[in-house]
Design a protein around this motif. Structure first.
Motif, PDB file in Angstrom:
ATOM      1  N   ARG A  95      20.824  84.189 -27.515  1.00  0.00           N
ATOM      2  CA  ARG A  95      19.989  84.497 -26.355  1.00  0.00           C
ATOM      3  C   ARG A  95      19.792  86.008 -26.197  1.00  0.00           C
ATOM      4  O   ARG A  95      18.692  86.479 -25.896  1.00  0.00           O
TER       5      ARG A  95
ATOM      6  N   ALA B  84      21.704  74.654 -24.453  1.00  0.00           N
ATOM      7  CA  ALA B  84      20.521  75.408 -24.884  1.00  0.00           C
ATOM      8  C   ALA B  84      19.382  74.483 -25.276  1.00  0.00           C
ATOM      9  O   ALA B  84      18.814  74.600 -26.370  1.00  0.00           O
TER      10      ALA B  84
ATOM     11  N   ASP C 101      16.463  74.538 -24.342  1.00  0.00           N
ATOM     12  CA  ASP C 101      15.212  75.286 -24.428  1.00  0.00           C
ATOM     13  C   ASP C 101      14.981  75.867 -25.814  1.00  0.00           C
ATOM     14  O   ASP C 101      13.858  76.276 -26.142  1.00  0.00           O
ATOM     15  N   LEU C 102      16.026  75.920 -26.636  1.00  0.00           N
ATOM     16  CA  LEU C 102      15.898  76.411 -27.996  1.00  0.00           C
ATOM     17  C   LEU C 102      15.750  75.235 -28.961  1.00  0.00           C
ATOM     18  O   LEU C 102      16.028  74.094 -28.619  1.00  0.00           O
TER      19      LEU C 102
ATOM     20  N   ASP D 224      25.340  82.624 -26.704  1.00  0.00           N
ATOM     21  CA  ASP D 224      24.959  83.764 -25.871  1.00  0.00           C
ATOM     22  C   ASP D 224      24.467  84.939 -26.717  1.00  0.00           C
ATOM     23  O   ASP D 224      23.612  85.717 -26.268  1.00  0.00           O
TER      24      ASP D 224
ATOM     25  N   GLY E 128      24.448  86.053 -22.050  1.00  0.00           N
ATOM     26  CA  GLY E 128      23.247  86.085 -22.870  1.00  0.00           C
ATOM     27  C   GLY E 128      22.402  87.314 -22.625  1.00  0.00           C
ATOM     28  O   GLY E 128      21.345  87.473 -23.243  1.00  0.00           O
TER      29      GLY E 128
ATOM     30  N   ARG F  76      12.301  80.532 -31.699  1.00  0.00           N
ATOM     31  CA  ARG F  76      13.201  79.624 -30.976  1.00  0.00           C
ATOM     32  C   ARG F  76      14.018  78.766 -31.947  1.00  0.00           C
ATOM     33  O   ARG F  76      15.026  78.183 -31.572  1.00  0.00           O
TER      34      ARG F  76
ATOM     35  N   GLN G 279      25.292  73.184 -27.857  1.00  0.00           N
ATOM     36  CA  GLN G 279      23.897  73.543 -27.636  1.00  0.00           C
ATOM     37  C   GLN G 279      23.052  72.356 -27.146  1.00  0.00           C
ATOM     38  O   GLN G 279      21.996  72.565 -26.552  1.00  0.00           O
TER      39      GLN G 279
ATOM     40  N   ARG H  11      17.333  87.416 -28.829  1.00  0.00           N
ATOM     41  CA  ARG H  11      15.963  86.976 -28.579  1.00  0.00           C
ATOM     42  C   ARG H  11      15.353  87.708 -27.387  1.00  0.00           C
ATOM     43  O   ARG H  11      14.136  87.927 -27.349  1.00  0.00           O
ATOM     44  N   SER H  12      16.189  88.111 -26.424  1.00  0.00           N
ATOM     45  CA  SER H  12      15.661  88.826 -25.269  1.00  0.00           C
ATOM     46  C   SER H  12      15.134  90.205 -25.652  1.00  0.00           C
ATOM     47  O   SER H  12      14.263  90.755 -24.974  1.00  0.00           O
TER      48      SER H  12
END
Length: 393
Positions: A169, A205, A207-208, A166, A35, A180, A201, A172-173
């Motif tokens: 991620r 994931a 957190d998303l 990944d 990611g 999100r 996911q 988004r970084s």
């Protein structure tokens, strides 16, 4: 458009041409966290007919087979204009069958490798999603992009899903303007990949803010055909056209990523020769290589003999329960590439598991979208945007 580098690299990229994108990159010496972004640089203006979005190539780290970390590539398209307060929602696009070797994915270099022979209207779909205000991410998948990491694990549902998650991620970084909130869509192999992504996911994931899966004629339950094949088995006439390359690609991907299965023990000398030759080919070349071959001439043992059945199931079976977001299935009952009875099995399994899904039927060719399917897709993505969006911390 800015150029972002997060790892020390020998290749300095200032502008991108189609020819430059064809160059396979050396695998970086040190892997980072999956990611993590490796590099980002612009696609040529107007790529895929995108007049309403800026496109970039994304190089990133992803989880490969057996817990490895591998470099991968894909594309990102961000709508022009000012993002909404919560950021641009994301839709991941998982592409259809394109081959087994570097450069075959067609996402990080879409002009150079029009290899997806069974994906229809891909550019129109991506343009539509960007026009609706979604940032679109499109992975090449492991082994199909700008890095030569070996034969692509074709229909290996785990790496298809990790390539997608990944990539989300990684982008988004580097882009705080992305939300999100995200979803996934795919056709054929991409439909199977999208379902795998929607399932993984849940635990991978949390957190998303995942909103759902659209799968168009997914390559589902194909593993159930394996037990029917053995020495002397003719290729079924109803699925001969376009099936042999899929069959060979599955075995090649399985052999490359599951050495404990000893795929060669199931193959005749001719079968081993075919698999040896296709590992770096794109789909058109694979189709040429297998033209005139039969399944039975490739096999020395029935595929019903263990460990093959269990290995194939673990490698490529679509999960039939455990989803936490809606699924839209667009299925052509006249599909000759993935026989429609297999889609019927998937529908029955999802219903038995109590999965929240909707099915829209058509009578077109493989992955062809009719007006009813387009309407359902429009309604599906509209619900994503009408729901309260999550922010982008």
């Amino acid at each position: 458009m800015r150029v972002v580098h997060t790892c020390q690299r020998a290749v300095a990229v200032v502008t991108l041409s189609v020819g430059a994108a064809l160059l396979m990159h050396t695998v970086p010496a040190h892997a980072e966290t999956p990611g993590t972004l490796i590099a980002e640089y612009p696609l040529p203006e107007g790529t895929r007919g995108m007049s309403n979005a800026d496109g970039t190539v994304i190089e990133y780290w992803m989880r490969g087979s057996h817990g490895t970390t591998q470099p991968a590539s894909g594309a990102l398209y961000i709508p022009a204009g000012t993002p909404p307060p919560s950021g641009w929602p994301i839709i991941a696009y998982d592409h259809g069958t394109s081959g087994l070797g570097p450069g075959c994915g067609g996402q990080s270099d879409p002009l150079a490798h029009p290899a997806q022979t069974i994906a229809r209207d891909e550019d129109a779909l991506l343009q539509y999603l960007a026009s609706r205000g979604f940032a679109v991410v499109a992975p090449d998948y492991l082994g199909l992009g700008l890095f030569d990491t070996g034969t692509h694990p074709y229909l290996g549902i785990d790496t298809e899903a990790t390539a997608t998650i990944d990539l989300v991620r990684a982008v988004r970084s580097a882009h705080p303007e992305l939300s999100r909130t995200w979803a996934v869509i795919g056709a054929s192999q991409g439909g199977q990949a999208a379902l795998g992504t929607g399932h993984l996911q849940v635990t991978d994931a949390p957190d998303l803010d995942f909103r759902g899966t659209i799968a168009i004629d997914p390559e589902s339950d194909v593993e159930k055909l394996a037990s029917l094949f053995g020495p002397g088995t003719p290729t079924p006439p109803a699925i001969a056209d376009g099936f042999m390359d899929l069959f060979v690609s599955i075995l090649a991907g399985l052999r490359a990523t599951r050495p404990e299965v000893s795929v060669d023990q199931y193959l005749t000398p001719e079968g081993r020769s075919v698999l040896d030759s296709v590992g770096a080919m794109c789909t058109p070349q694979i189709m040429d290589r297998v033209r005139g071959l039969s399944i039975g001439n490739m096999l020395a043992r029935p595929l019903s003999v263990e460990p093959m059945p269990a290995a194939v199931d673990a490698y490529m079976a679509v999960p039939t329960g455990g989803y936490n977001a809606p699924i839209l299935l667009c299925i052509n009952v006249t599909d000759a590439i993935v026989p429609s009875p297999l889609h019927g099995v998937l529908v029955a399994q999802l219903a038995a598991a109590g999965v929240d899904f909707q099915t829209v039927l058509g009578t077109g060719e493989h992955t062809q979208l009719n007006p009813q399917m387009w309407t359902a897709i429009e309604q599906f993505v509209a619900r994503i945007q009408s729901s309260p969006a999550s922010g982008n911390p």
